[in-house]
Design a protein around this motif. Structure first.
Motif, PDB file in Angstrom:
ATOM      1  N   GLY A  38       0.821  -1.202   0.000  1.00 37.06           N
ATOM      2  CA  GLY A  38       0.000   0.000   0.000  1.00 37.06           C
ATOM      3  C   GLY A  38       0.857   1.254   0.000  1.00 37.06           C
ATOM      4  O   GLY A  38       0.613   2.195  -0.762  1.00 37.06           O
TER       5      GLY A  38
ATOM      6  N   CYS B 134      -5.978   2.608  -2.734  1.00 34.72           N
ATOM      7  CA  CYS B 134      -4.956   1.557  -2.640  1.00 34.72           C
ATOM      8  C   CYS B 134      -4.813   1.020  -1.234  1.00 34.72           C
ATOM      9  O   CYS B 134      -4.192  -0.020  -1.038  1.00 34.72           O
ATOM     10  N   SER B 135      -5.287   1.770  -0.239  1.00 35.56           N
ATOM     11  CA  SER B 135      -5.082   1.281   1.122  1.00 35.56           C
ATOM     12  C   SER B 135      -6.395   1.065   1.848  1.00 35.56           C
ATOM     13  O   SER B 135      -6.398   0.959   3.070  1.00 35.56           O
TER      14      SER B 135
ATOM     15  N   ASN C 191      -9.400  -0.928   3.383  1.00 38.97           N
ATOM     16  CA  ASN C 191      -9.408  -2.286   3.932  1.00 38.97           C
ATOM     17  C   ASN C 191     -10.797  -2.907   3.880  1.00 38.97           C
ATOM     18  O   ASN C 191     -10.988  -4.026   4.305  1.00 38.97           O
TER      19      ASN C 191
ATOM     20  N   ARG D 272      -5.317  -5.579  -4.372  1.00 41.90           N
ATOM     21  CA  ARG D 272      -5.693  -5.815  -2.975  1.00 41.90           C
ATOM     22  C   ARG D 272      -6.951  -6.679  -2.899  1.00 41.90           C
ATOM     23  O   ARG D 272      -7.020  -7.631  -2.122  1.00 41.90           O
TER      24      ARG D 272
ATOM     25  N   PHE E   5       0.696  -8.047   1.125  1.00 42.04           N
ATOM     26  CA  PHE E   5      -0.404  -7.280   1.705  1.00 42.04           C
ATOM     27  C   PHE E   5      -0.671  -7.749   3.123  1.00 42.04           C
ATOM     28  O   PHE E   5      -0.470  -8.917   3.454  1.00 42.04           O
TER      29      PHE E   5
END
Lengths: 510, 510
Positions: free
Chosen positions: A80, A149-150, A152, A286, A508
Motif C-alpha cells: 500500500g 490503494c489502502s 481495507n 488488494r 499485503f
C-alpha cells in the motif's frame, strides 16, 4: 446502544490527510485570492502538499510498522505504501505538466468550458489568466487514489473510488482547445464511470449478502468457511470486477479509453494514464490478493480470458490508429492486459512485478504525453500522425527522446519497458499462466508495429509543409520530460533499487 | 590467464566511440570519418590482443570478465569466449575498420542532406553490440544485445539506404527480428523460471528440463535464430534488407550479424537443450537443405546484384545449418569455419558490388555488361570474390564447405548428395553473374557514366586487399583457426550434446 469512536492512527493516515487538507485549502484559495495571484499560490501549495505527503510515505515505509486503523477501514502495509508513494511521485510529474503555461497562454485549461469557442465571451476569457480549480481537483483525485490503494473494506474502497473519479470527470471537460471533443469525453467518461460504480456497489451488496461482512479479512474467512450459496459470491465478485476493470480499461470495458484520452486536455490524459492506472491496479491487486485469494480457481480462467482479450484487442486496434493520443490510449489498454497478466499470477512475484510495471509504465507514459504537448502549431497540439512526418529532421532531440519512449513501449531491452515486461511475464510463468505469457508475447509483436510506424514517420519521412514545430518546453514540462525519460532509462538499465523497493514492500496485510 | 579485461573493453570501447560521435556536429563529417577509422583500428588491435591471449589448447571458455548487474534476477555482465565466439569477435574486429574505409563516400553519395557522424556512430554502436552478443555468457545479457543490435541496423537501412523501398525494408527487417526476439524472450523467461532463477549459461547447461518444456524452449530460441540466420522459410527479409541497405552496412549485416543466428544455435540451442536438438535435427536439416537449393535457384534468377548476393547467403547458411545439425565434429568445425569464411567472402563480394553500384548508380545487372573492359582491376577483384563465394579450391570457403560435406556424408549420405547440388548451382549463379556484368560486348550506356572509367582507387584497394589475402591464406592453411575452433566444437558436441563421432567405416573394413 453507545457508539464508540474508532481509534485513529493519524500518522499512518498523514499522507492522505495532508493532500485532503491542501485540496480544501486550494478551494479556499480559489475563492479568496485575487485571480492574478491564484496560479502562483496554487502551484506551490500543491507541490508542497505532494512533497509533504511523499515525505510521510517515506517515513511510514521506514517505520516498517504495518497497521490497520480507522476502525479497520484503512490498512497501511508495504505494498500500500509503495503504491501511495508511486501515486505521489507520478502525481508530482503530472502536476508539472498541468502547471505548464508557457506553451499556451493561460495553460491548457479553460475556466468556463461551456462558453462557445471563438465567441466574444471566449475572447474575454482568453485574456484572463487560466483556471486554477484544476489544482485542488487534482489533489482530491490523488488523495482518493491513495485511499483506494489502502482501503481495507469494500465500502471505503467505493468512497475512495468516487473521490478520485469525480474530479477526473470534471478535469476531462476543461480543455481549452477542441472543447466539444473534451466535453464529449467528459460526458462519456462520467456516464460509463457511473455505470461502473453502480456495478461495483451492487457487487459490494452481493458480497455482503454472502459473507456478512465488507472488510477484506472477513470476506477471506467467509470464502473458506461460509455455507452460503457460492453463486452469490461469484455474482458479487463479477460485479466488483466489472467496476474495477472499467477503471483499468480492460476489454470489454475499455471503450471509453480512446475517446477520453483523445478529448481530455493532454496533461490530464497523462495524469490518468499514469496515476489512475496505479490506483486502479492497486485496488484490484488488494481485492484479488487479500479478499478473494482463496477463490482464485474461480476467477483466474475468466480474468485470464479478459487479460488475453485486453492485450490482443488493444494491440490490434492500436495498429489502425492515426491519432497519437488514440494510439497511446490503445497502447494503455494493451498495457492493462500485461498488468493483468502479472496480477493473475497470484504469487509474491506477481504482486512485486505488477507494482514495478505500474511505476515503469507511469513514467514512460508521462514523458510520452509531455512530448505530445510540445508538438504543436497555431491550432494547438498537432496530434494527427500524418503531421508528425519528418519531425526527426525538424527537431532531432525531441524526436530522439520520443523514439526512445516508443522503444520502451515496444519492450526493447535497456528500457524500463523490457524489465517491466520481463518481470510480469516471469511471474506469470511461475504462477502457471504460461498461456497468458505466450499471448502477451504475441500481442507485443503486434503492438511493436504502431510504435515503429511512429518512429518511421518521424525519421524516415520527408517533412511536409504542415509538419508542426516542437515548442520550446517551459521549465515544468522540461522537468517532467526529463524525469520521465531518465526513469525509463534507469529502470531499464539499473532497476536494482526499484526491485529492492518492491521486494521490501512485502505482501499485503490481511 | 591474463588479467587484462579484453572483452569488456571490446564491448564498451565501440559504444563509447559511438557516443562521442553522436555529439559531433553535422559539419564535422571528415573529422568523424577519421575518428571512426582510428577508433575501429584501436578496437582491431584489441581483438588481435584477445586472439593472442587466448590459449588454443586451454580451457573451453577464456578471458572471463564478470560484474554484477541485477542481483535480484541473477543477471550479471559476464563476458567470456570459447573458440567459436573468439573467431567471430575477431571477424568483427577485422571487418569494421574495412567497412569504415569502404563507407568513406557512401553518405555523401546519397540524396538529401544526411548526417555523416550519425552514420559512423551507428556503425560503431552496431560493432559494440555485435561483439557483446558473441562475448556474453549470461543468457539475458545475450538477449539484451541481440535485441538492441536491431536499433542501429534499422536506422542504417532506413536512413542511409539507397533504395526507394528502404523504409519498407527497414521495417520488415526490424519486425522480423523483433518477432524472433520475442519468441526467444518467452523461452528465456521459461528458462529462468525452470532453470532456478539464474541466467548463468554454465549453470543452465547443467539444468534438467521435462521433455516438453525443453522442446518448447528450443523452438523459442530456434525460431529467433532461424529468422536471424536466416533459414528458409524465415528468409524473406534478407533480400529486401540486403538490397536496400548501403553496401558497407549490408556487408556487415550478412557477414557478421546473421552469424548471430548460427552462433546462437550452437551455443544456446544445442548446449542448453540437447535432447530437443536431437529431436528437431531432421527438421532443421530439411529446412537447411531447402535453403541451399532454394537460395541458389533464386540467386540464379535475380536481376539485382545486391539481391543476388543476399540469396547466395541464404544458400550458404543452409550449408552452415546442415553442418551444425549433422552432429559430427568435422561438420561442426566446418560449419564454424564456414561462418568465418562466409563472412570474409560474402563481405568482400558485397563490398565489391558496392563499389560497382556506387560507380554505375544502379544495382541492376542489365545496366552493366562488358564492364571488365573499363575497370579491369575491379573486375578481377569481383572475380576473386565470386570464386571465393562458389568455394573454389584454394579459397578459404572451399575448406569449410568440404569439411561440412565430409562430416555430413559420414552420417547421412542423402543429405550430403543433395547439398552437393548446391555447389553446382553456386557455380551457375556466380559465373553467370560475372558473365552478364563484366564480360561480353561493352554496354554502350556505360561509356556515358564517367565514374565507370575509374578503376579501383587506393582506398578501395586497401579495403579488399586484406580480405583477399586472408581468403587465400586460410584457403591453403586453415590450421591456426581450426586449432581454436576444434576444441570448442568438440566440447559442444561431446560434453553438452552427448554425441560421439561415428567411426570411419573404411578403416573398420580393413
Amino acid at each position: 446502544m453507545t457508539f464508540k469512536l474508532p481509534a485513529i492512527d493519524y500518522l499512518a493516515l498523514a499522507p492522505m490527510l495532508v493532500l485532503f487538507g491542501a485540496a480544501c485549502a486550494g478551494v479556499l484559495v480559489d475563492a479568496l485570492v485575487p485571480r492574478e495571484w491564484r496560479y502562483h499560490v496554487q502551484v506551490p501549495l500543491s507541490l508542497v502538499a505532494l512533497l509533504a505527503s511523499g515525505g510521510f510515505v517515506v517515513a511510514l515505509a521506514n517505520r516498517k510498522e504495518h497497521v490497520v486503523t480507522a476502525g479497520s477501514a484503512v490498512v497501511i502495509d508495504g505494498p500500500g505504501l509503495f503504491l501511495q508513494g508511486s501515486i505521489v511521485v507520478l502525481g508530482i510529474v503530472a502536476l508539472f505538466l498541468v502547471a505548464e503555461r508557457r506553451l499556451e497562454p493561460g495553460g491548457a485549461f479553460v475556466a468556463q468550458a461551456a462558453v462557445v469557442a471563438g465567441s466574444e465571451a471566449d475572447r474575454k476569457q482568453m485574456r484572463k489568466p487560466g483556471v486554477t480549480e484544476v489544482y485542488p481537483m487534482m489533489l482530491f483525485a490523488l488523495a482518493g487514489m491513495m485511499l483506494f490503494c489502502s482501503a481495507n473494506d469494500l465500502l471505503t474502497m467505493f468512497v475512495a473510488l468516487e473521490v478520485f473519479s469525480l474530479p477526473l470527470y470534471l478535469l476531462c471537460a476543461l480543455a481549452r482547445r477542441r472543447r466539444l471533443l473534451s466535453q464529449e469525453a467528459a460526458v462519456k467518461y462520467f456516464l460509463l464511470g457511473a455505470f461502473a460504480s453502480a456495478f461495483f456497489l451492487y457487487g459490494v451488496a452481493m458480497i455482503y449478502g454472502y459473507a456478512g461482512k465488507v472488510d477484506f479479512r472477513g470476506i477471506n474467512e467467509a470464502v473458506l468457511g461460509s455455507s452460503n450459496s457460492k453463486t452469490l459470491l461469484l455474482i458479487g465478485l463479477a460485479m466488483l470486477a466489472i467496476g474495477l476493470l472499467f477503471k483499468v480499461a480492460a476489454v470489454p470495458f475499455h471503450v471509453w479509453t480512446p475517446d477520453v484520452y483523445q478529448g481530455a486536455p493532454t496533461p490530464i490524459t497523462a495524469f490518468m494514464a499514469a496515476c489512475t492506472k496505479v490506483a486502479a491496479f492497486g485496488g484490484l491487486l488488494r481485492v484479488l490478493y487479500v479478499a478473494f485469494e482463496r477463490s482464485s480457481w474461480d476467477f483466474r480462467p475468466t480474468l485470464g480470458v479478459i487479460a488475453a482479450a485486453t492485450m490482443i484487442v488493444g494491440a490490434v486496434l492500436a495498429v489502425t490508429q492515426t491519432d497519437i493520443k488514440r494510439l497511446l490510449a490503445y497502447s494503455s489498454v494493451a498495457n492493462a492486459g500485461y498488468l493483468l497478466t502479472g496480477t493473475l499470477s497470484m504469487n509474491r512475484d506477481g504482486l512485486k512485478y505488477t507494482m514495478f510495471y505500474l511505476v515503469a509504465y507511469g513514467f514512460t507514459v508521462l514523458a510520452a504525453f509531455a512530448i505530445v504537448m510540445l508538438v504543436r502549431d497555431s491550432d494547438g497540439e498537432a496530434t494527427h500522425l500524418a503531421r508528425w512526418a519528418g519531425l526527426g529532421r525538424r527537431s532531432p532531440v525531441f524526436a530522439s527522446l520520443f523514439t526512445f519512449l516508443m522503444l520502451a513501449f515496444a519492450g526493447i531491452p535497456l528500457t524500463s519497458g523490457f524489465t517491466a515486461k520481463f518481470g510480469v511475464f516471469a511471474a506469470a510463468v511461475g504462477g502457471n499462466m504460461t498461456w497468458l505469457v505466450i499471448i502477451g508475447v504475441l500481442s507485443s509483436m503486434i503492438l511493436a508495429f504502431p510504435y515503429l510506424r511512429v518512429v518511421v514517420l518521424m525519421w524516415l519521412s520527408v517533412p511536409g509543409d504542415d509538419t508542426p514545430t516542437v515548442s520550446v518546453p517551459g521549465a515544468f514540462t522540461a522537468a517532467a520530460l526529463f524525469v520521465g525519460v531518465a526513469m525509463t532509462l534507469v529502470l531499464g538499465v539499473a532497476p536494482n533499487q526499484a526491485l529492492e523497493l518492491v521486494n521490501d514492500a512485502g505482501a499485503f496485510l490481511r | 590467464m591474463s588479467k587484462f579485461p579484453f572483452l569488456t573493453l571490446l564491448v564498451t570501447l565501440p559504444l563509447l566511440g559511438a557516443l562521442i560521435l553522436a555529439f559531433f556536429p553535422r559539419s564535422a563529417g571528415e573529422l568523424a570519418k577519421r575518428f571512426a577509422l582510428v577508433w575501429t583500428l584501436v578496437v582491431f588491435a584489441l581483438t588481435v590482443g584477445a586472439w593472442l591471449a587466448f590459449k588454443a589448447g586451454g580451457d573451453r571458455f577464456q578471458l572471463k570478465d564478470d560484474y554484477p548487474w541485477i542481483p535480484q534476477w541473477g543477471v550479471r555482465f559476464t563476458f567470456e569466449v570459447d573458440g567459436i565466439a573468439l573467431v567471430m569477435v575477431a571477424l568483427i574486429g577485422l571487418l569494421v575498420p574495412l567497412i569504415v574505409v569502404a563507407s568513406w563516400k557512401t553518405v555523401e553519395a546519397l540524396d538529401g542532406n544526411r548526417s555523416v557522424p550519425a552514420y559512423f556512430a551507428l556503425l560503431l554502436a552496431l560493432q559494440g553490440m555485435m561483439i557483446g552478443v558473441f562475448a556474453a555468457s549470461d543468457v539475458l545479457l545475450f538477449y539484451v544485445f541481440f535485441e538492441a543490435m536491431l536499433v542501429p541496423m534499422y536506422f542504417l537501412i532506413g536512413s542511409y539506404g539507397s533504395h526507394q523501398r528502404r523504409q519498407y525494408a527497414a521495417v520488415k527487417f526490424f519486425l522480423y527480428s523483433l518477432v524472433g526476439g520475442l519468441f526467444m524472450l518467452a523461452a528465456v523467461i521459461g528458462l529462468w523460471v525452470l532453470g532456478g532463477n539464474t541466467f548463468d549459461w554454465h549453470t543452465l547447461v547443467e539444468a534438467e528440463f521435462t521433455t516438453w518444456a525443453e522442446r518448447w524452449m528450443f523452438l523459442g530460441f530456434f525460431v529467433a535464430f532461424a529468422i536471424k540466420a536466416p533459414f528458409f522459410p524465415f528468409h524473406t527479409w534478407l533480400p529486401d534488407a540486403g538490397s536496400a541497405a548501403p553496401a558497407p552496412a549490408a556487408a556487415l549485416l550478412v557477414a557478421v550479424m546473421d552469424k548471430v543466428g548460427t552462433f546462437g544455435i550452437l551455443r544456446y540451442c544445442l548446449s542448453l537443450f540437447p535432447n530437443a536438438s536431437k529431436y528437431f535435427a531432421p527438421l532443421a536439416i530439411a529446412l537447411a537443405l531447402v535453403g541451399i537449393i532454394y537460395g541458389a535457384l533464386l540467386a540464379v534468377g535475380q536481376n539485382d546484384l545486391k539481391r543476388l548476393v543476399s540469396y547466395t547467403s541464404i544458400a550458404h547458411f543452409g550449408f552452415i545449418g546442415i553442418g551444425i545439425f549433422a552432429f559430427t565434429t568435422q561438420a561442426g568445425s566446418g560449419a564454424v569455419l564456414y561462418m568465418l569464411n562466409h563472412g570474409l567472402a560474402t563481405g568482400l563480394l558485397f563490398l565489391v558490388v558496392g563499389f560497382l553500384v556506387a560507380r554505375r548508380g544502379s544495382a541492376s545487372i542489365k545496366d552493366f555488361g562488358g564492364a571488365g573492359k573499363l575497370v579491369p582491376w575491379l573486375s578481377g577483384v569481383f572475380f576473386i570474390a565470386g570464386m571465393a563465394s562458389l568455394a573454389l579450391p584454394g579459397t578459404s570457403p572451399f575448406v569449410s564447405e568440404f569439411l561440412v560435406l565430409l562430416g555430413v556424408f559420414a552420417v547421412n549420405k542423402t543429405v550430403a548428395v543433395i547439398a552437393t547440388l548446391g555447389i553446382v548451382l553456386a557455380a551457375a549463379y556466380v559465373l553467370w553473374m560475372y558473365q552478364r556484368t563484366m564480360q561480353g560486348t561493352l554496354n554502350p550506356a556505360l561509356n556515358e557514366v564517367p565514374a565507370m572509367k575509374k578503376d579501383l582507387s587506393v582506398r578501395e584497394l586497401a579495403v579488399v586487399a586484406p580480405l583477399i589475402g586472408l581468403i587465400l591464406f586460410l584457403g591453403f592453411y586453415p590450421k591456426p583457426v581450426l586449432d581454436v575452433i576444434n576444441p570448442a566444437v568438440q566440447a559442444t558436441f561431446t560434453q553438452d550434446l552427448g554425441v560421439s563421432d561415428p567411426a570411419p567405416k573404411s578403416e573398420a573394413k580393413k
